[in-house]
Write an enzyme that holds these catalytic residues in place. Structure first.
Site, PDB file in Angstrom:
ATOM      1  N   TYR A 113      84.480  20.067  17.702  1.00 16.61           N
ATOM      2  CA  TYR A 113      84.260  20.467  16.311  1.00 16.61           C
ATOM      3  C   TYR A 113      84.756  19.403  15.334  1.00 16.61           C
ATOM      4  CZ  TYR A 113      82.813  25.359  16.875  1.00 16.61           C
ATOM      5  OH  TYR A 113      82.127  26.511  17.141  1.00 16.61           O
TER       6      TYR A 113
ATOM      7  N   LYS B 116      84.899  22.635  31.594  1.00 18.08           N
ATOM      8  CA  LYS B 116      83.865  22.082  32.470  1.00 18.08           C
ATOM      9  C   LYS B 116      84.437  20.800  33.078  1.00 18.08           C
ATOM     10  CE  LYS B 116      79.784  22.701  32.744  1.00 18.08           C
ATOM     11  NZ  LYS B 116      78.964  23.237  33.878  1.00 18.08           N
TER      12      LYS B 116
ATOM     13  N   ASP C  48      80.836  27.994  32.361  1.00 19.14           N
ATOM     14  CA  ASP C  48      79.548  28.660  32.623  1.00 19.14           C
ATOM     15  C   ASP C  48      79.734  29.845  33.573  1.00 19.14           C
ATOM     16  OD1 ASP C  48      80.162  26.838  34.638  1.00 19.14           O
ATOM     17  OD2 ASP C  48      78.106  26.131  34.929  1.00 19.14           O
TER      18      ASP C  48
ATOM     19  N   ASP D  33      84.312  29.723  21.247  1.00 21.66           N
ATOM     20  CA  ASP D  33      83.358  30.264  20.273  1.00 21.66           C
ATOM     21  C   ASP D  33      82.255  31.035  20.992  1.00 21.66           C
ATOM     22  OD1 ASP D  33      81.994  30.603  17.795  1.00 21.66           O
ATOM     23  OD2 ASP D  33      80.673  28.946  18.331  1.00 21.66           O
TER      24      ASP D  33
ATOM     25  N   ASP E 151      81.602  35.434  21.409  1.00 22.20           N
ATOM     26  CA  ASP E 151      80.403  36.190  21.000  1.00 22.20           C
ATOM     27  C   ASP E 151      79.897  37.040  22.169  1.00 22.20           C
ATOM     28  OD1 ASP E 151      80.292  35.080  18.387  1.00 22.20           O
ATOM     29  OD2 ASP E 151      78.098  35.111  18.451  1.00 22.20           O
TER      30      ASP E 151
END
Ligand code: NAD
Ligand code: IPM
Ligand code: MN
Length: 350
Positions: free
Chosen positions: A137, A187, A220, A244, A248
């Protein structure tokens, strides 16, 4: 001296849900000094800037800040630093609130509101600890430009040792007050910053993680496991981007994104920033039908984490559960209450 709560309603449904949180605050903590300011598109329209120095200074002097949401189609084509979202990132960075707590709690009355089966979500209570002021970000360099005749766009995912250590410490502390399990996600199979994240969290755990069981998972796979068997998780520790996305996904386990609050914390003694996980919801803005629970539960987190009013926070959390038990539902939860009526139901349950 009075404690100060700064409200930054923002855009879209932000002002609608923050107005209801304000009524709850006035009912529960009448001695709180409540102030208001502008952020996001509202601030761009008034001052040409999504977060002014004055508003940031105002926030720094408050005990807690409750932000609604920012963004909307009106500002979509503005340059990035003149977009509402830039104001949100700037206040997070400016307050140095590096640890973003995003709890996903399935209220008993809402087990059938989730798109997942009852047995998958019943009793769900997990906490995502998202790093909030670093990573891709904010990493440099970033840009859209041309090199050797080729147009390209790029960002930089970068974390330093102190950035990972301080947020890991928060995750361990939170886990100690819960079931003591932390699952760190990254990851590391493809990203250097991900491998570094895993190494640093492992080191931090050896040093600061007494009594905490640490596991690691690829981000993932975590997304898949969150939907398959979310109750295996207690605390999930993630970087800014994965946190983030995963929050959600976690939102939908609780029935609606309109239910999810968050707390962003910095160093002890500095103001916390509280915001719903949802955005400005341009599709329903102005209709008075947004679910105010995420904003009201964000107030609950402010009472608990910044204002030292745990008993009042407990009462508010119980009142939200009770209102839901009595059948209070906004449209996103399958009901027909307006934003105001939903808040009325919570205030009545208080
Ligand atoms: P969104 O969360 O605003 O909306 C996604 C969907 O969820 C929409 O259908 C919306 O109607 C619904 N929804 C969201 N909150 C709700 C609530 N309280 N009650 C009922 N339904 C609700 O996400 P988006 O559409 O991807 O983004 C819209 C704008 O908000 C964008 O500009 C985005 O950048 C911004 N955004 C801001 C924040 C923030 O301020 N913290 C967070 C996410 C997105
Ligand atoms: C969130 C939002 C923000 C984020 C955007 C609006 C900048 O999606 O708070 O979850 O990506 O952090
Ligand atoms: Mn988000």
């Amino acid at each position: 001296m009075h404690q100060t709560l700064l409200l930054l309603p923002g855009d879209g449904i932000g002002p609608e849900v923050v107005a209801e949180a304000r009524r709850v605050a006035e009912t529960l903590a009448p001695d709180l000094k409540i102030e208001e300011g502008l952020v996001g598109g509202a601030s761009i329209d008034a001052y040409g800037d999504p977060l002014t120095d004055e508003t940031l200074a105002h926030a720094r002097h408050a005990d807690a800040v409750l932000l609604g949401a920012v963004g909307g189609p009106k500002w979509l084509n503005a340059p990035r630093d003149k977009r509402p979202e830039a104001g949100l990132l700037a206040i997070r960075k400016g307050l140095d609130v590096f640890a973003n707590l995003r709890p996903a709690f399935c209220f008993p009355a809402l087990v059938d509101a989730s798109s997942l089966k009852r047995e998958v979500v019943e009793g769900l209570d997990l906490m995502i600890v998202r790093e909030l002021t670093g990573g891709v970000y904010f990493g440099q360099p970033r840009g859209i430009d041309e090199l050797g005749g080729l147009r390209r766009g790029y960002d930089t995912a970068i974390y330093t040792h102190p950035e990972i250590e301080r947020v890991a410490r928060v995750a361990f502390e939170i886990a100690r007050g819960r079931s003591g399990k932390v699952c760190s996600v990254e990851k590391s199979n493809v990203m250097e910053s991900g491998l570094f994240w895993r190494q640093e969290v492992t080191l931090a755990h050896a040093e600061l993680g007494a009594g905490v069981e640490l596991s690691h998972m690829y981000a993932d796979a975590c997304a898949m496991e969150l939907v398959r068997a979310p109750k295996q998780f207690d605390v999930i520790l993630a970087d800014n981007l994965f946190g983030d996305i995963l929050s959600d996904a976690a939102a939908m386990l609780t029935g609606s994104i309109g239910m999810l609050p968050s707390a962003s914390l910095g160093a002890p003694g500095t103001p916390g920033l509280y915001e719903p996980v949802h955005g400005s919801a341009p599709d329903i803005a102005g209709k008075g039908i947004a679910n105010p629970c995420a904003a009201i539960l964000s107030l609950e987190m402010a009472l608990r984490w910044s204002l030292g009013r745990e008993k009042v926070a407990d009462m508010l959390f119980a009142a939200v559960g009770k209102a839901l038990d009595r059948g209070a539902r906004t449209k996103d939860l399958g009901g027909s209450l307006t934003t105001r009526e939903m808040a009325d139901a919570i205030i009545a349950a208080l």
